[in-house]
Structure formats: C-alpha cells, structure tokens
Enzyme design. Structure first.
Site, mmCIF file in Angstrom:
data_model
loop_
_atom_site.group_PDB
_atom_site.id
_atom_site.type_symbol
_atom_site.label_atom_id
_atom_site.label_comp_id
_atom_site.label_asym_id
_atom_site.label_seq_id
_atom_site.Cartn_x
_atom_site.Cartn_y
_atom_site.Cartn_z
ATOM 1 N N HIS A 142 0.944 -1.074 -0.156
ATOM 2 C CA HIS A 142 -0.018 0.121 0.117
ATOM 3 C C HIS A 142 0.793 1.137 -0.176
ATOM 4 O O HIS A 142 0.359 2.258 -0.053
ATOM 5 C CB HIS A 142 -0.929 -0.013 1.179
ATOM 6 C CG HIS A 142 -2.019 -1.003 1.289
ATOM 7 N ND1 HIS A 142 -2.966 -1.168 0.169
ATOM 8 C CD2 HIS A 142 -2.304 -1.902 2.087
ATOM 9 C CE1 HIS A 142 -3.814 -2.059 0.450
ATOM 10 N NE2 HIS A 142 -3.454 -2.910 1.510
ATOM 11 N N ASP A 179 -3.230 -10.429 -2.252
ATOM 12 C CA ASP A 179 -3.923 -9.871 -0.985
ATOM 13 C C ASP A 179 -5.133 -9.355 -1.041
ATOM 14 O O ASP A 179 -5.638 -9.004 -2.452
ATOM 15 C CB ASP A 179 -2.951 -8.554 -0.656
ATOM 16 C CG ASP A 179 -3.266 -7.943 0.893
ATOM 17 O OD1 ASP A 179 -2.459 -8.220 1.832
ATOM 18 O OD2 ASP A 179 -4.364 -7.355 0.951
ATOM 19 N N HIS A 181 -7.027 -6.690 -0.349
ATOM 20 C CA HIS A 181 -6.804 -5.320 -0.382
ATOM 21 C C HIS A 181 -6.021 -4.820 -1.787
ATOM 22 O O HIS A 181 -5.069 -5.566 -2.030
ATOM 23 C CB HIS A 181 -6.102 -4.551 0.840
ATOM 24 C CG HIS A 181 -7.063 -4.954 1.988
ATOM 25 N ND1 HIS A 181 -6.338 -5.730 2.851
ATOM 26 C CD2 HIS A 181 -8.203 -4.699 2.438
ATOM 27 C CE1 HIS A 181 -7.195 -6.119 3.898
ATOM 28 N NE2 HIS A 181 -8.293 -5.279 3.415
ATOM 29 N N ASP A 267 -5.302 -12.327 3.800
ATOM 30 C CA ASP A 267 -6.592 -11.737 4.261
ATOM 31 C C ASP A 267 -7.772 -12.180 3.358
ATOM 32 O O ASP A 267 -8.979 -11.520 3.557
ATOM 33 C CB ASP A 267 -6.170 -10.184 4.417
ATOM 34 C CG ASP A 267 -5.650 -9.682 3.488
ATOM 35 O OD1 ASP A 267 -5.154 -10.191 2.450
ATOM 36 O OD2 ASP A 267 -5.003 -8.245 3.638
#
Length: 368
Positions: A142, A179, A181, A267
């Site tokens: 990120h 992931d 996200h 996740d």
C-alpha cells in the site's frame, strides 16, 4: 529444488500504536484488550512455529538479510519522506500517513523488511535459490512513494525490483497481488511503466476505497500493463481459481516476464477480520501451484513470494503453510482444521455462477 525462507526475528518487533482494529482510540472508540492494529507479529510468528512443528522448516533454506540501503530506498521514496521517517523513528516513533504507526527504531525494521524482499529476489536471480518466500514485516504493497498507508511504511516489492534492475539488469517483472486489498502502492509506482506488469486480485470496495477499478489500466508507456480484478465480496475457491485461469495466466503468458513476484496476503481467507472473502488454505496452495507452473513455463521458475496482509492469528498459519509447502514442492501437510466449516460456507451454485460470469466479463474487458 531449493526454496528459501527469508525472515528475521526483529521484524516481529515492529510495533503499532493507539488503535482499536483500524480506528484510532479516542472519543467513543475504546481500547481493545489486545491493543493495537490487526497487523501484529503473531500471524507471522505462528506461521513459522507451525512450519517448525510439522517439519516443513527443515526442508527450506533459512536466511536473514541486510537492511535495504538508503540508495535502495531512494530509488522509490523521495529523500524528504525518508528523512522524516528516520527522524521520527530516531526520536520516540509516531505515525506518518494513515494507519502506519511505528515505535522507536521503526525505520530500521522497515528497511530490514524491504531487505528481506530484496535478498529473496537477488538469491533467486543469481541461482542461489530456486524460489523464495520473504516473511517481510511491516508489509509494503500500500505504500506510495511519499505517503505510507494501510500498515505499509516502505514499498518492499518495488524496492526489491529496482535494486535487482540496478544490480542485475533485471528486465520484465510481473507482480501478482492476491492480498484481499488493492495493491495501490505497487500500482502507483509502476503505473507509467511497461517493464512491470502489475496485477491485483482484490475485494471490490474494501481498501483503499478510491482505487482498484478495472478501468485503471496504466498511462503512457504503461497503458495496458496495470490489471485490476475487483472481485465481489463472498468469492471463494472456485472464483479465485477462475480468475487465475481466465485473467492472470493469459496476461502473464502475453507479457512473458523474466521474473514473477507475488504480493502474498492471506486476508482473503474465510476467517479474516478485515475482509469478506472465502478462500481456504487449499485455495492458497492451489494458487501457488498455478503461479509456480507459470514461472516454470515463462521465466525459468524465477518466483518470489513476499508476505503482505492476513490478520487471523488462528488461520493465517495454515494458509501460509499450504502456500510454502506448494512453493517448495513438499509433501508435508498441516491439515486445515477450518476446512469443514469453509466448505459449507462456499458460495452456492447459483452465487458461484454469478461470480464466474463477472470474471468472464472482466476477462473480456481486459482482453485476456
């Protein structure tokens, strides 16, 4: 085949701040008994513990690494950001960006985390390892060049890629991010580049809220080299395998990378507190087998997985064990205690058909 496992106890010592899950404490937000962010060392430590107990660790080549150097970091991050980060770290720690608290010495731990990814890439490129897994913490996908967010303080994979380009003349690199996200940092760093193919499989509308659209394809020379696959909440094993088969693998075969790097978050599992997906440990093992075969077909097996998210202390170890066993070609298993529950929770045939039809629509839009 030699599979490397790069890790360092000091990465487990990275500390979060005054948070209750993802909300800052204050006002009506009460502290949690456990305290801090959901990004904590236990998911990573328990993964390694499980591998030690099953014997999988004994089949891997273990190593630490030197921290990424200032020169390594400057290839991605501006001097002003690095100076601010280092100064705050040298005092008593603090926070920069959004949801990225760190304690005193946090800069050095983040540089070590990036160094693990850098060393994994280096060892695979030089043939010292066949493939590798970097247990990097804090995570990195990120982090923007000058703005850390989402638990990520330095862009670990981007730093590793640029170091390999400078040192080894590495050419085309594919980054697959599974992931849950959106990998907004990786996207932003390589958005105008045609030598890095960035593919992100993520839950639509999770985090960040303002990135990850399928229409974001890159700009300039990078147009067409950014692929976002925003999956609806509730996707399980079949949808992720279909996304790999219908979008990811065709894109990789067209791009023909010299190396593949996976931003490996757990996740998207069915027991994660920060998402609503239904992947199982088996799914992660299957995806790893698929990407390992693609690496064998396309780039001499040069494959590196770099740890990102995953916040279920109970379930991440089983997902990670399945992943690393598949990477190493090991027959050692850690039977998934959640498998019966997750099998019952997989989408119904009707919902699954809808999810697969959306994936087909995305594949058509992306031209894969």
């Amino acid at each position: 085949m030699t599979t490397g496992f790069l890790w360092d106890e000091r990465c487990f010592w990275h500390a979060g701040g005054n948070y209750a899950a993802t909300m800052q404490i204050g006002g009506l937000v009460q502290p949690l008994a456990a305290g801090g962010l959901p990004e904590n060392p236990e998911t990573k430590r328990r993964l390694k513990n499980l591998m030690d107990v099953t014997g999988l660790s004994a089949e891997l080549t273990h190593a630490s690494a030197d921290p990424a150097t200032w020169e390594d970091l400057r290839r991605i991050h501006p001097e002003s950001y690095l100076q601010s980060f280092k100064a705050l770290s040298d005092e008593n720690g603090g926070e920069l960006g959004q949801r990225t608290p760190f304690a005193r010495g946090g800069f050095e731990i983040a540089a070590l985390s990036a160094g693990l990814a850098k060393s994994a890439v280096d060892k695979v490129l030089t043939g010292a390892l066949s493939n590798a897994y970097a247990l990097s913490r804090p995570p990195g996908h990120h982090c923007l060049p000058d703005w850390p967010n989402g638990f990520c303080l330095l862009a670990n994979i981007a730093i590793a890629i640029e170091a390999a380009k400078a040192t080894h003349g590495l050419g085309r690199v594919a980054v697959l991010d599974w992931d849950v996200h959106h990998g907004n940092g990786t996207e932003a760093i390589f958005y105008d580049r045609d030598d890095v193919l960035a593919i992100s499989l993520h839950q639509d509308g999770n985090y960040p809220l303002d990135t990850g659209e399928i229409e974001a394809r890159g700009t300039g020379r990078g147009e067409g080299y950014n692929i976002n696959v925003p999956l609806p909440a509730g996707c399980g094993h079949a949808a992720y395998v279909a996304a790999m088969e219908r979008i990811v693998l065709p894109a990789l075969h067209e791009f023909k990378p010299d190396m593949i790097i996976v931003a490996c978050g757990y996740d998207a599992s069915g027991f994660d507190p920060l998402a609503q997906m239904l992947m199982t440990a088996e799914t992660f093992g299957t995806l790893t087998t698929m990407i390992k075969q693609a690496a064998a077909d396309l780039c001499g097996g040069r494959l590196v997985l770099v740890h990102e998210g995953g916040y279920s202390e109970v379930y991440v170890p089983f997902c990670g064990h399945a992943t690393i066993a598949a990477l190493a070609g090991s027959t050692i298993e850690a039977p998934d205690p959640m498998a019966p529950n997750l099998r019952r929770r997989q989408p119904s045939a009707r919902v699954e058909a809808f999810q697969l039809s959306l994936i087909d629509e995305m594949a058509a839009f992306l031209g894969t």
